[in-house]
Design a protein around this motif. Structure first.
Motif, PDB file in Angstrom:
ATOM      1  N   GLY A 194      38.866  24.940  43.272  1.00 13.53           N
ATOM      2  CA  GLY A 194      37.929  26.049  43.130  1.00 13.53           C
ATOM      3  C   GLY A 194      37.515  26.272  41.690  1.00 13.53           C
ATOM      4  O   GLY A 194      38.096  25.715  40.751  1.00 13.53           O
ATOM      5  N   GLU A 195      36.508  27.073  41.515  1.00 13.77           N
ATOM      6  CA  GLU A 195      35.974  27.352  40.186  1.00 13.77           C
ATOM      7  C   GLU A 195      36.874  28.289  39.390  1.00 13.77           C
ATOM      8  O   GLU A 195      37.028  28.161  38.192  1.00 13.77           O
ATOM      9  CB  GLU A 195      34.568  27.969  40.318  1.00 13.77           C
ATOM     10  CG  GLU A 195      33.499  26.989  40.764  1.00 13.77           C
ATOM     11  CD  GLU A 195      33.214  25.947  39.694  1.00 13.77           C
ATOM     12  OE1 GLU A 195      32.949  26.335  38.540  1.00 13.77           O
ATOM     13  OE2 GLU A 195      33.262  24.742  40.014  1.00 13.77           O
ATOM     14  N   ILE A 196      37.452  29.269  40.076  1.00 16.56           N
ATOM     15  CA  ILE A 196      38.242  30.284  39.379  1.00 16.56           C
ATOM     16  C   ILE A 196      39.483  30.608  40.188  1.00 16.56           C
ATOM     17  O   ILE A 196      39.470  30.574  41.423  1.00 16.56           O
ATOM     18  CB  ILE A 196      37.401  31.565  39.143  1.00 16.56           C
ATOM     19  CG1 ILE A 196      38.152  32.563  38.245  1.00 16.56           C
ATOM     20  CG2 ILE A 196      37.009  32.216  40.464  1.00 16.56           C
ATOM     21  CD1 ILE A 196      37.288  33.699  37.745  1.00 16.56           C
ATOM     22  N   PRO A 222      44.893  24.695  36.848  1.00 19.14           N
ATOM     23  CA  PRO A 222      44.425  24.142  38.118  1.00 19.14           C
ATOM     24  C   PRO A 222      42.972  24.455  38.455  1.00 19.14           C
ATOM     25  O   PRO A 222      42.401  23.835  39.351  1.00 19.14           O
ATOM     26  CB  PRO A 222      45.362  24.794  39.145  1.00 19.14           C
ATOM     27  CG  PRO A 222      45.889  26.019  38.472  1.00 19.14           C
ATOM     28  CD  PRO A 222      45.932  25.711  37.027  1.00 19.14           C
ATOM     29  N   PHE A 223      42.367  25.392  37.734  1.00 19.88           N
ATOM     30  CA  PHE A 223      40.985  25.777  38.029  1.00 19.88           C
ATOM     31  C   PHE A 223      40.110  25.625  36.786  1.00 19.88           C
ATOM     32  O   PHE A 223      40.612  25.612  35.662  1.00 19.88           O
ATOM     33  CB  PHE A 223      40.932  27.222  38.521  1.00 19.88           C
ATOM     34  CG  PHE A 223      41.920  27.521  39.610  1.00 19.88           C
ATOM     35  CD1 PHE A 223      41.660  27.161  40.918  1.00 19.88           C
ATOM     36  CD2 PHE A 223      43.132  28.137  39.309  1.00 19.88           C
ATOM     37  CE1 PHE A 223      42.585  27.414  41.922  1.00 19.88           C
ATOM     38  CE2 PHE A 223      44.060  28.401  40.301  1.00 19.88           C
ATOM     39  CZ  PHE A 223      43.787  28.036  41.611  1.00 19.88           C
ATOM     40  N   LYS A 224      38.832  25.506  37.002  1.00 14.53           N
ATOM     41  CA  LYS A 224      37.899  25.427  35.882  1.00 14.53           C
ATOM     42  C   LYS A 224      38.048  26.655  34.990  1.00 14.53           C
ATOM     43  O   LYS A 224      38.016  26.568  33.767  1.00 14.53           O
ATOM     44  CB  LYS A 224      36.462  25.315  36.401  1.00 14.53           C
ATOM     45  CG  LYS A 224      35.428  25.099  35.307  1.00 14.53           C
ATOM     46  CD  LYS A 224      34.034  24.890  35.907  1.00 14.53           C
ATOM     47  CE  LYS A 224      33.009  24.676  34.804  1.00 14.53           C
ATOM     48  NZ  LYS A 224      31.642  24.481  35.374  1.00 14.53           N
ATOM     49  N   SER A 227      36.497  38.750  35.467  1.00 12.96           N
ATOM     50  CA  SER A 227      35.691  37.820  36.254  1.00 12.96           C
ATOM     51  C   SER A 227      36.210  37.722  37.687  1.00 12.96           C
ATOM     52  O   SER A 227      35.432  37.667  38.648  1.00 12.96           O
ATOM     53  CB  SER A 227      35.709  36.424  35.617  1.00 12.96           C
ATOM     54  OG  SER A 227      35.070  36.436  34.365  1.00 12.96           O
ATOM     55  N   ILE A 228      37.541  37.701  37.822  1.00 10.47           N
ATOM     56  CA  ILE A 228      38.136  37.635  39.152  1.00 10.47           C
ATOM     57  C   ILE A 228      37.818  38.896  39.946  1.00 10.47           C
ATOM     58  O   ILE A 228      37.459  38.840  41.129  1.00 10.47           O
ATOM     59  CB  ILE A 228      39.662  37.414  39.045  1.00 10.47           C
ATOM     60  CG1 ILE A 228      39.934  35.958  38.627  1.00 10.47           C
ATOM     61  CG2 ILE A 228      40.371  37.745  40.358  1.00 10.47           C
ATOM     62  CD1 ILE A 228      41.370  35.639  38.349  1.00 10.47           C
ATOM     63  N   THR A 248      35.853  33.568  47.009  1.00  8.33           N
ATOM     64  CA  THR A 248      37.248  33.174  47.169  1.00  8.33           C
ATOM     65  C   THR A 248      37.896  32.874  45.819  1.00  8.33           C
ATOM     66  O   THR A 248      37.304  32.226  44.959  1.00  8.33           O
ATOM     67  CB  THR A 248      37.354  31.925  48.066  1.00  8.33           C
ATOM     68  OG1 THR A 248      36.814  32.238  49.349  1.00  8.33           O
ATOM     69  CG2 THR A 248      38.800  31.491  48.222  1.00  8.33           C
ATOM     70  N   ILE A 249      39.141  33.337  45.655  1.00  6.04           N
ATOM     71  CA  ILE A 249      39.904  33.129  44.425  1.00  6.04           C
ATOM     72  C   ILE A 249      41.089  32.221  44.730  1.00  6.04           C
ATOM     73  O   ILE A 249      41.848  32.460  45.676  1.00  6.04           O
ATOM     74  CB  ILE A 249      40.425  34.483  43.879  1.00  6.04           C
ATOM     75  CG1 ILE A 249      39.266  35.472  43.678  1.00  6.04           C
ATOM     76  CG2 ILE A 249      41.209  34.262  42.588  1.00  6.04           C
ATOM     77  CD1 ILE A 249      38.205  35.014  42.713  1.00  6.04           C
ATOM     78  N   GLY A 250      41.259  31.162  43.944  1.00  8.39           N
ATOM     79  CA  GLY A 250      42.391  30.260  44.129  1.00  8.39           C
ATOM     80  C   GLY A 250      43.671  30.862  43.585  1.00  8.39           C
ATOM     81  O   GLY A 250      43.644  31.766  42.743  1.00  8.39           O
ATOM     82  N   PHE A 251      44.802  30.344  44.036  1.00 10.19           N
ATOM     83  CA  PHE A 251      46.094  30.889  43.617  1.00 10.19           C
ATOM     84  C   PHE A 251      47.143  29.790  43.596  1.00 10.19           C
ATOM     85  O   PHE A 251      47.353  29.100  44.598  1.00 10.19           O
ATOM     86  CB  PHE A 251      46.524  32.010  44.568  1.00 10.19           C
ATOM     87  CG  PHE A 251      47.831  32.665  44.203  1.00 10.19           C
ATOM     88  CD1 PHE A 251      47.868  33.684  43.266  1.00 10.19           C
ATOM     89  CD2 PHE A 251      49.017  32.256  44.792  1.00 10.19           C
ATOM     90  CE1 PHE A 251      49.065  34.296  42.931  1.00 10.19           C
ATOM     91  CE2 PHE A 251      50.229  32.853  44.460  1.00 10.19           C
ATOM     92  CZ  PHE A 251      50.240  33.879  43.525  1.00 10.19           C
TER      93      PHE A 251
END
Length: 346
Positions: free
Chosen positions: A188-190, A202-204, A155-156, A165-168
């Motif tokens: 963020g979502e992912i 931390p993310f959905k 998915s990422i 955008t991808i969270g980290f």
């Protein structure tokens, strides 16, 4: 990496021998009906050779037509996280093609490396590589991180290709510049989380990456069995939701260096094992769970916690002393740095 290379023609045999000289830990094979000096003959079929070596080698290389390689490996493919890296090279060494396990198995990297050795061209077809994007599965494997969810990794990759955008989030220090679409943020979502806390999401949709290299400290009574040790370790790892692959080594006090149950456990799981003297363990500073009985027997008031911290070069305890059936264990995290070194990713 361990390479098994097979060829079928005169020109292929020459390339096979050349790769055997250029690659460390490589073994060359040639179908016996086309006997070739310097290569081990294969008396059976190509399918039988593939079956025999599919689980024993990290990399299988077929020198010949792509169709031959595809038909040979097809019956044995399982999944991208279990299959070895498989490459196909034409007999003149012009094209090096990764067929399966391009990222997790390292086939793409192997193809580029081998191409550079023989003056060929690596034919890479994965989308993130073609577009110069961040591939989280390949990056994780290169940095000794365990992927806990292949679907989320996919998915990422898909979102990155869509310019999302991808969270980290990392529980460890980060070095280097993050790829363009990866931001250090818990919103963020992912996103990606690196650490040992299974409850931290931390993310959905959170892709949890677990660093390898945990140090397992063990204490046990004389004559403790493999089963007793296994029961405690398995139970605690399941509670933490940490795979056994995350354990890098096993450590204990030198009084236990001939304990068959402990040695058997380390051997069974292919873990290195080290032992320290009571004097060495007493030099370790920290807040440890004391036991007057253990000190009377061993000369140190805590074996598992102290040995885990020493074995991790002064790391931090992830799991303090836990006991069951005469066995104690502790887990320590070594110091770890998350690195982003590859340039050109976007």
């Amino acid at each position: 990496m361990r390479y098994a290379i097979i060829s079928f023609t005169v020109h292929g045999a020459k390339l096979n021998r050349k790769l055997g000289e250029l690659l460390e830990d490589a073994k060359g094979y040639h179908l016996s009906k086309y006997k070739e000096e310097g290569l081990k003959g294969v008396e059976g079929s190509l399918k039988e050779w593939t079956k025999m070596n599919f689980k024993d080698y990290e990399v299988l290389i077929y020198i010949g037509a792509t169709g031959i390689a595809v038909r040979a490996i097809a019956p044995f493919l399982v999944s991208k996280d279990k299959d070895p890296a498989v490459l196909c090279i034409d007999e003149l060494g012009q094209n090096v093609i990764p067929l399966v396990s391009g990222h997790i198995g390292g086939a793409n990297g192997c193809a580029k490396y081998i191409a550079s050795l023989i003056g060929g061209r690596a034919i890479i077809s994965t989308a993130t590589d073609l577009e110069g994007r961040f591939a989280v599965d390949e990056w994780a494997v290169e940095r000794g991180l365990i992927l806990t969810d292949l679907k989320k990794a996919k998915s990422i990759a898909s979102d990155i290709l869509k310019d999302k955008t991808i969270g980290f989030v990392s529980d460890f220090p980060v070095e280097g510049k993050l790829p363009k679409q990866v931001l250090e943020s818990s919103y963020g979502e992912i996103g990606i989380y690196i650490g040992y806390d299974k409850g931290k999401k931390p993310f959905k949709e959170t892709l949890w990456l677990i660093p390898k290299g945990l140090t397992l400290g063990i204490g046990c009574r004389k004559g403790t069995s493999f089963e007793q040790i296994e029961r405690l370790i398995r139970g605690q790892l399941e509670k933490l939701d940490i795979p056994i692959e995350a354990i890098g080594k096993v450590v204990s006090i030198d009084l236990k260096q001939e304990e068959q149950g402990l040695l058997e456990w380390a051997t069974h799981y292919h873990k290195s094992i080290s032992f320290y003297s009571a004097h060495e363990l007493n030099q370790i500073e920290g807040d440890f769970t004391p036991s007057s009985f253990v000190k009377q027997i061993t000369g140190v008031e805590n074996v598992c916690e102290r040995s885990a911290v020493k074995g991790s070069d002064g790391g931090k305890l992830l799991l303090k002393k836990v006991a069951l059936d005469g066995v104690t264990m502790a887990l320590a995290m070594p110091y770890y740095t998350v690195t982003f070194e590859r340039e050109g990713l976007r």
